[in-house]
Motif scaffolding. Structure first.
Motif: not given
Length: 594
Positions: A181-184, A330-340
């Motif tokens: 939760x914190x990371x998102x 897809x370039x945001x490798x450390x990010x949550x996915x857009x679909x999420x």
């Protein structure tokens, strides 16, 4: 342009608690700690991460109305535009104690950051075994304050904070861990940008009315939600088609070293949030949404979700804000996915503050918007009756139309007291429509019947409402009367024919309205004019004088029909307010004969 300084309340001091009590009445999930002004889920699930927010009141529905299953667990409220103290916040952390941990989310305002931060540290000192189970997130999404001006303070927190609440709350409700939760939350907070614009500052209940504000034609871009000054003032206020691109420039620029906060590329997928700052109509907000969508499409952005409504206000500020959340690629490798992120936005919470949304990507405009098509004139089977002086006929109509346009402010003033405030604008719209048709050649003194039918159509389409219907019925009846009185093609219409046709048109009108003079409606001067003209069709001036006298007399008549029937009659008499519709007829006739 003074701010509205009147409010519905018991006392300024009781307003916040009264409002929170009302919120609990609406949402049975909630409980209210009155001493500390804390709203919380009374039976929160201890196996899930809790989310706390808060700050000064006056931003409703934020923060407290977002408390509920699927978004926030609690909100700690201060007085209007004032942070709650650390003691309140610390008690709030205790109320939502759980097995998994708590994330505190605050807007980037000094008081909120200090008091919520102090409470977190005090809680950690008192409960060292739980110190690592309370996380702290600051949201600063305002792009109006440049990096140099903000210095070490950073960006202010605005409506983008609501998207952080929603995404974090949905993930926590699904069972996400404290770190997840914190990371998102951190990623979303770092990729959201907001800019606001307002017509005026707002007024805090219990304070003196402001002595200065924005000018009548002035707007302020980047005003804060606590009445802080904005990025710049603009006068005259531009149309949305010019204003929205300016706001998007501030939101999405990557070349401005002062405001390049979010790494937009210009082709990003985004979530668009249009937020009412408290005092603009839903009608206007819809226009803002449409224009922002057009501007984003033109720049190559893809709006994956569009949210619109009242999310975070500045009391009753007459303005709105635009928020863009950049979706990861897809370039945001450390990010949550857009679909999420989109699925978390789409989850349906149990809280009154979250507005309905489609949970789907907006359709292309071509699949929803039917473009206006120019309609060909219907084949009118009319007798080509001529005016005795075609040129003068057209000039008189122009005079009448221009007279209405000039009188619009005064008629609007009258109708703001005696009716619903739109009579002047309605008549002006009809007058402008007539002038346009004259310019196009559709209204012509050589075919009077066709011209009268055109005026009836304009009344129906351009004016609308009650006035439009009445005028359209009357002019339709007038066209019928003219044709009935003279069946010879190419004949010139005599004053006698006009008199007979006008009388028959009034009879037609009386079929559809029960208003009869004296009624304090437009029929008073219309009936007076037609009666006088029917008796002596050679004396237009005398008939016009009768109409003017009848319109003047409405100042002392109790309304029996129309909007004025709902207004306290003595007030209209005391202020000597004539009927706006009657004044419109008087204006037409006096301008026509000028």
């Amino acid at each position: 342009m003074p701010a509205l300084s009147k409010h519905f309340l018991n006392t300024p001091a009781s307003l916040v608690l009264d409002s929170l009590e009302g919120l609990c009445s609406v949402n049975p999930q909630l409980a209210l700690d009155t001493q500390n002004k804390i709203v919380y889920i009374k039976s929160h699930d201890r196996s899930k991460v809790a989310l706390m927010c808060g700050g000064g009141s006056g931003h409703e529905p934020a923060h407290a109305a977002f408390v509920g299953e699927g978004i926030l667990t609690s909100a700690v409220c201060g007085s209007v535009f004032a942070s709650p103290n650390a003691s309140q916040v610390r008690h709030g952390i205790d109320l939502i104690d759980n097995d998994k941990g708590t994330v505190i989310i605050v807007k980037n305002y000094t008081g909120d950051v200090l008091n919520f931060g102090l409470a977190k540290e005090q809680y950690a000192a008192l409960h060292p075994e739980k110190a690592d189970r309370v996380k702290f997130v600051i949201v600063g999404d305002d792009v109006s304050v440049g990096k140099t001006q903000g210095k070490i303070v950073g960006r202010r927190g605005l409506a983008g904070t609501v998207l952080v609440y929603k995404i974090a709350g949905a993930l926590a409700h699904r069972g996400g861990s404290l770190d997840e939760v914190y990371d998102v939350v951190q990623w979303v907070a770092g990729n959201v940008a907001t800019i606001g614009v307002s017509l005026e500052h707002t007024h805090v209940p219990g304070t003196a009315a402001p002595k200065s504000g924005l000018g009548e034609s002035e707007i302020e871009i980047g005003m804060g939600i606590h009445n802080e000054s904005g990025h710049r003032r603009v006068s005259p206020a531009p149309p949305l088609s010019e204003l929205i691109p300016q706001l998007l420039d501030l939101l999405t620029s990557t070349s401005d070293p002062e405001r390049s906060f979010v790494p937009f590329t210009g082709k990003d997928g985004v979530v668009l949030l249009i937020n009412n700052l408290g005092g603009i109509s839903e009608l206007e907000l819809g226009g803002v949404v449409a224009e922002t969508r057009r501007a984003l499409d033109a720049r190559g952005f893809k709006a994956s979700r569009i949210l619109s409504g009242t999310f975070m206000t500045s009391l009753n500020m007459p303005g709105f804000s635009i928020t863009l959340l950049r979706l990861p690629t897809q370039k945001d490798t450390s990010a949550p996915s857009a679909s999420l992120l989109l699925s978390l936005l789409d989850d349906t919470p149990k809280t009154p503050a979250w507005k309905w949304s489609s949970n789907a990507t907006p359709l292309p405009k071509s699949e929803q918007i039917v473009p206006a098509q120019k309609q060909a004139d219907a084949a009118l089977r009319t007798i080509g009756l001529k005016s005795a002086d075609p040129k003068a006929f057209i000039e008189n109509i122009k005079h009448a139309a221009n007279g209405l346009i000039a009188a619009e402010p005064e008629i609007t003033r009258m109708d703001s007291i005696a009716g619903d405030g739109d009579c002047g604008l309605t008549l002006k719209a009809g007058a402008e429509g007539v002038l346009k048709k004259i310019e196009e050649g559709s209204i012509d003194g050589n075919d009077v019947v066709r011209s009268v039918i055109k005026i009836a159509q304009i009344a129906e389409e351009a004016m609308g409402g009650t006035s439009g219907a009445l005028y359209s019925i009357f002019f339709s009846g007038l066209a019928q009367g003219l044709q009935a009185q003279s069946q010879e093609s190419g004949a010139t219409i005599t004053p006698q024919v006009w008199g007979e046709a006008l009388s028959s048109a009034l009879t037609k009108l009386y079929t559809y309205t029960r208003a009869r003079p004296p009624s304090r409606t437009l029929v008073d001067p219309l009936d007076a004019f037609i009666s006088a003209f029917f008796k002596d069709s050679t004396n237009f001036s005398k008939a016009t004088k009768a109409a003017a006298d009848a319109a003047e007399a409405t100042k002392n008549i109790e309304a029996k029909a129309g909007r004025s029937a709902y207004v306290e009659g003595n007030r209209l008499k005391e202020e000597q307010i004539p009927d706006p519709g009657a004044w419109g007829v008087k204006t037409i006739l006096e301008s026509f004969s000028a």
